[in-house]
Design a protein around this motif. Structure first.
Motif: not given
Length: 88
Positions: A78-88
């Protein structure tokens, strides 16, 4: 308080041969020995004792994978997916 003469006579009565014979007969009849080692005390309600990891109900099937690894992996994912979506 007792005087020393009474204490000596009381000690002599407790350590007499007839008292020793009476104790031996009582023990052979099944009277328990005081301060003798006894079995371990079992405080478990279920009667099966305690084992590590079984003291209280756990999530899933009670094994390490479903109780520890799965929640950690899901949180990390969950933390990795949130981090990837916020980086875009």
């Amino acid at each position: 308080m007792q005087n020393p003469g009474q204490q000596v006579s009381q000690l002599a009565q407790q350590n007499s041969v007839s008292t020793l014979v009476a104790r031996v007969r009582a023990r052979s009849a099944g009277t328990p020995m005081p301060f003798a080692p006894q079995g371990p005390v079992e405080n478990s309600e279920s009667g099966r004792g305690y084992t590590l990891g079984r003291e209280y109900p756990t999530m899933g099937h009670g094994d390490m994978f479903s109780g520890i690894v799965t929640p950690l992996a899901l949180s990390l994912t969950f933390c990795i997916m949130i981090g990837k979506t916020l980086a875009k």
